[in-house]
Design a protein around this motif. Sequence first.
Motif, mmCIF file in Angstrom:
data_model
loop_
_atom_site.group_PDB
_atom_site.id
_atom_site.type_symbol
_atom_site.label_atom_id
_atom_site.label_comp_id
_atom_site.label_asym_id
_atom_site.label_seq_id
_atom_site.Cartn_x
_atom_site.Cartn_y
_atom_site.Cartn_z
ATOM 1 N N LYS A 173 0.838 -1.201 0.000
ATOM 2 C CA LYS A 173 0.000 0.000 0.000
ATOM 3 C C LYS A 173 0.873 1.252 0.000
ATOM 4 C CE LYS A 173 -3.667 2.343 2.574
ATOM 5 N NZ LYS A 173 -4.519 2.321 3.803
ATOM 6 N N ALA A 174 1.928 1.229 0.811
ATOM 7 C CA ALA A 174 2.833 2.380 0.875
ATOM 8 C C ALA A 174 3.517 2.613 -0.471
ATOM 9 C CB ALA A 174 3.879 2.165 1.967
ATOM 10 N N LEU A 175 3.901 1.531 -1.149
ATOM 11 C CA LEU A 175 4.548 1.663 -2.451
ATOM 12 C C LEU A 175 3.588 2.203 -3.504
ATOM 13 C CD1 LEU A 175 6.634 -1.644 -2.442
ATOM 14 C CD2 LEU A 175 7.560 0.678 -2.515
ATOM 15 N N ARG A 176 2.314 1.792 -3.416
ATOM 16 C CA ARG A 176 1.323 2.319 -4.356
ATOM 17 C C ARG A 176 1.147 3.825 -4.171
ATOM 18 N NH1 ARG A 176 -1.547 -2.534 -3.349
ATOM 19 N NH2 ARG A 176 -2.953 -1.491 -1.881
ATOM 20 N N GLU A 177 1.226 4.271 -2.915
ATOM 21 C CA GLU A 177 1.062 5.700 -2.635
ATOM 22 C C GLU A 177 2.218 6.527 -3.176
ATOM 23 O OE1 GLU A 177 0.538 5.728 1.566
ATOM 24 O OE2 GLU A 177 -1.572 5.094 1.470
ATOM 25 N N THR A 178 3.369 5.883 -3.447
ATOM 26 C CA THR A 178 4.502 6.586 -4.042
ATOM 27 C C THR A 178 4.448 6.501 -5.567
ATOM 28 O OG1 THR A 178 5.930 4.621 -3.992
ATOM 29 C CG2 THR A 178 5.950 6.048 -2.045
ATOM 30 N N LYS A 179 3.310 6.028 -6.077
ATOM 31 C CA LYS A 179 3.067 5.934 -7.522
ATOM 32 C C LYS A 179 3.914 4.858 -8.222
ATOM 33 C CE LYS A 179 0.278 9.396 -7.045
ATOM 34 N NZ LYS A 179 -1.189 9.158 -6.978
ATOM 35 N N CYS A 180 4.453 3.910 -7.438
ATOM 36 C CA CYS A 180 5.151 2.776 -8.054
ATOM 37 C C CYS A 180 4.119 1.844 -8.677
ATOM 38 C CB CYS A 180 5.967 2.011 -7.018
ATOM 39 S SG CYS A 180 7.461 2.845 -6.471
ATOM 40 N N SER A 181 4.346 1.415 -9.893
ATOM 41 C CA SER A 181 3.417 0.483 -10.520
ATOM 42 C C SER A 181 3.640 -0.914 -9.956
ATOM 43 C CB SER A 181 3.629 0.453 -12.042
ATOM 44 O OG SER A 181 4.858 -0.175 -12.355
ATOM 45 N N ARG A 182 2.618 -1.758 -10.094
ATOM 46 C CA ARG A 182 2.756 -3.132 -9.609
ATOM 47 C C ARG A 182 3.873 -3.859 -10.361
ATOM 48 N NH1 ARG A 182 -3.007 -2.887 -8.456
ATOM 49 N NH2 ARG A 182 -3.431 -3.776 -6.390
ATOM 50 N N GLN A 183 4.007 -3.571 -11.650
ATOM 51 C CA GLN A 183 5.068 -4.207 -12.429
ATOM 52 C C GLN A 183 6.447 -3.826 -11.895
ATOM 53 O OE1 GLN A 183 3.678 -2.909 -16.362
ATOM 54 N NE2 GLN A 183 3.732 -5.047 -17.008
ATOM 55 N N GLU A 184 6.614 -2.560 -11.536
ATOM 56 C CA GLU A 184 7.893 -2.104 -10.986
ATOM 57 C C GLU A 184 8.194 -2.786 -9.661
ATOM 58 O OE1 GLU A 184 8.222 2.478 -12.713
ATOM 59 O OE2 GLU A 184 7.004 2.083 -10.928
ATOM 60 N N VAL A 185 7.167 -2.898 -8.817
ATOM 61 C CA VAL A 185 7.341 -3.542 -7.515
ATOM 62 C C VAL A 185 7.699 -5.021 -7.693
ATOM 63 C CG1 VAL A 185 6.190 -4.196 -5.366
ATOM 64 C CG2 VAL A 185 5.798 -1.936 -6.349
ATOM 65 N N ILE A 186 6.968 -5.709 -8.588
ATOM 66 C CA ILE A 186 7.227 -7.131 -8.838
ATOM 67 C C ILE A 186 8.636 -7.327 -9.396
ATOM 68 C CG2 ILE A 186 6.571 -9.108 -10.271
ATOM 69 C CD1 ILE A 186 3.658 -8.050 -10.076
ATOM 70 N N SER A 187 9.016 -6.488 -10.365
ATOM 71 C CA SER A 187 10.355 -6.608 -10.960
ATOM 72 C C SER A 187 11.439 -6.374 -9.920
ATOM 73 C CB SER A 187 10.507 -5.595 -12.108
ATOM 74 O OG SER A 187 9.591 -5.875 -13.149
ATOM 75 N N TYR A 188 11.213 -5.417 -9.023
ATOM 76 C CA TYR A 188 12.203 -5.098 -7.994
ATOM 77 C C TYR A 188 12.375 -6.262 -7.019
ATOM 78 C CZ TYR A 188 14.433 -2.802 -4.014
ATOM 79 O OH TYR A 188 15.277 -2.491 -2.983
ATOM 80 N N TYR A 189 11.256 -6.751 -6.460
ATOM 81 C CA TYR A 189 11.344 -7.783 -5.435
ATOM 82 C C TYR A 189 11.653 -9.167 -6.008
ATOM 83 C CZ TYR A 189 10.047 -4.720 -1.633
ATOM 84 O OH TYR A 189 10.054 -3.721 -0.681
ATOM 85 N N SER A 190 11.483 -9.341 -7.310
ATOM 86 C CA SER A 190 11.830 -10.621 -7.929
ATOM 87 C C SER A 190 13.331 -10.874 -7.892
ATOM 88 C CB SER A 190 11.346 -10.661 -9.386
ATOM 89 O OG SER A 190 9.932 -10.613 -9.445
ATOM 90 N N GLN A 191 14.108 -9.809 -7.678
ATOM 91 C CA GLN A 191 15.563 -9.940 -7.643
ATOM 92 C C GLN A 191 16.078 -10.374 -6.275
ATOM 93 O OE1 GLN A 191 17.487 -6.329 -9.285
ATOM 94 N NE2 GLN A 191 15.430 -5.674 -9.892
ATOM 95 N N TYR A 192 15.190 -10.364 -5.268
ATOM 96 C CA TYR A 192 15.634 -10.604 -3.900
ATOM 97 C C TYR A 192 15.024 -11.876 -3.322
ATOM 98 C CZ TYR A 192 17.275 -5.806 -4.193
ATOM 99 O OH TYR A 192 17.925 -4.662 -4.580
ATOM 100 N N SER A 193 15.747 -12.461 -2.377
ATOM 101 C CA SER A 193 15.223 -13.617 -1.647
ATOM 102 C C SER A 193 14.785 -13.149 -0.267
ATOM 103 C CB SER A 193 16.289 -14.708 -1.531
ATOM 104 O OG SER A 193 17.421 -14.203 -0.833
ATOM 105 N N LEU A 194 13.997 -13.964 0.371
ATOM 106 C CA LEU A 194 13.497 -13.648 1.704
ATOM 107 C C LEU A 194 14.576 -14.015 2.717
ATOM 108 C CD1 LEU A 194 11.200 -12.617 3.372
ATOM 109 C CD2 LEU A 194 10.023 -14.770 3.074
ATOM 110 N N ASP A 195 15.355 -13.018 3.148
ATOM 111 C CA ASP A 195 16.495 -13.281 4.019
ATOM 112 C C ASP A 195 16.407 -12.458 5.305
ATOM 113 O OD1 ASP A 195 16.993 -10.704 3.152
ATOM 114 O OD2 ASP A 195 18.716 -11.242 1.905
ATOM 115 N N GLU A 196 17.461 -12.521 6.112
ATOM 116 C CA GLU A 196 17.468 -11.824 7.397
ATOM 117 C C GLU A 196 17.321 -10.315 7.232
ATOM 118 O OE1 GLU A 196 17.279 -13.024 10.413
ATOM 119 O OE2 GLU A 196 17.191 -15.044 9.588
ATOM 120 N N LYS A 197 17.905 -9.776 6.189
ATOM 121 C CA LYS A 197 17.822 -8.334 5.959
ATOM 122 C C LYS A 197 16.374 -7.905 5.728
ATOM 123 C CE LYS A 197 19.745 -4.632 3.079
ATOM 124 N NZ LYS A 197 20.645 -4.303 1.937
ATOM 125 N N MET A 198 15.658 -8.661 4.887
ATOM 126 C CA MET A 198 14.257 -8.324 4.618
ATOM 127 C C MET A 198 13.409 -8.500 5.871
ATOM 128 S SD MET A 198 11.740 -9.712 1.550
ATOM 129 C CE MET A 198 12.881 -9.169 0.275
#
Length: 282
Positions: free
Chosen positions: A177-202
């Motif tokens: 929801k916060a990312l949508r409020e910054t006008k990030c598209s769903r495609q941009e969000v998906i492309s960004y997080y597709s590069q990362y794994s669910l790790d301790e940092k996240m």
Amino acid sequence: MDRTLESLRHIIAQVLPHRDPALVFKDLNVVSMLQEFWESKQQQRAAFPSEGMVVYESLPAPGPPFVSYVTLPGGSCFGNFQCCLSRAEARRDAAKVALINSLFNELPSRRITKEFIMESVQEAVASTSGTLDDADDPSTSVGAYHYMLESNMGKTMLEFQELMTIFQLLHWNGSLKALRETKCSRQEVISYYSQYSLDEKMRSHMALDWIMKEQEAPGIVSQELRTALRQLEEARKAGQELRFYKEKKEILSLALTQICSDPDTSSPSDDQLGLTALCSYH
């Protein structure tokens, strides 16, 4: 059903050629069989090459019933669904659930194909009261789901599960929801997080989000943790994949540990007593 069983026997014969497919689930040494299955998979086509091997976790308990979790390469998690009177029995039961799901994951029907995407999108449309036109619009939830499936064409459902878990957590955490409020598209969000794994940092970033929520609404972390523990137990007893619920528990427990070590993080309230109790439980 008969065709499915026959397909499973064929997979067992391929991946575990020296095992008798008719006896594989009756073998008490199912723990070593699960390990052997994933070692064979990694040797064959380097499945999840960046991940470790099969990992077990037993919950501390003074006596039965005992609970055991098993995490597979790639992050999928399963647990024992039966009432187990020993830790060894719980571990075997969890391994059996994980082995069955691992074998099912090898079936052609568990791989993301154009036909699979079409059926999945139609089911998503029916569950959201949307239309098929939504599938071509990435700004809709159905369109985003369609885009995620298209981006993971050829992967198995267990491979796709990690990305889905990340987005389930981002939705639960309020980050989408916060990312949508910054006008990030769903495609941009998906492309960004597709590069990362669910790790301790996240997990740490999400825990910090919940610490901030606790400052705004004292008691919310303890309330969410109770819900997560209940959902995790219910899903385990139903034999479901557990990673989403287990990650929620880990993230909230991490936030709770920080809050308990710094009482000034939130103001005292009736919920603070419950929070302290959960700190002790954790």
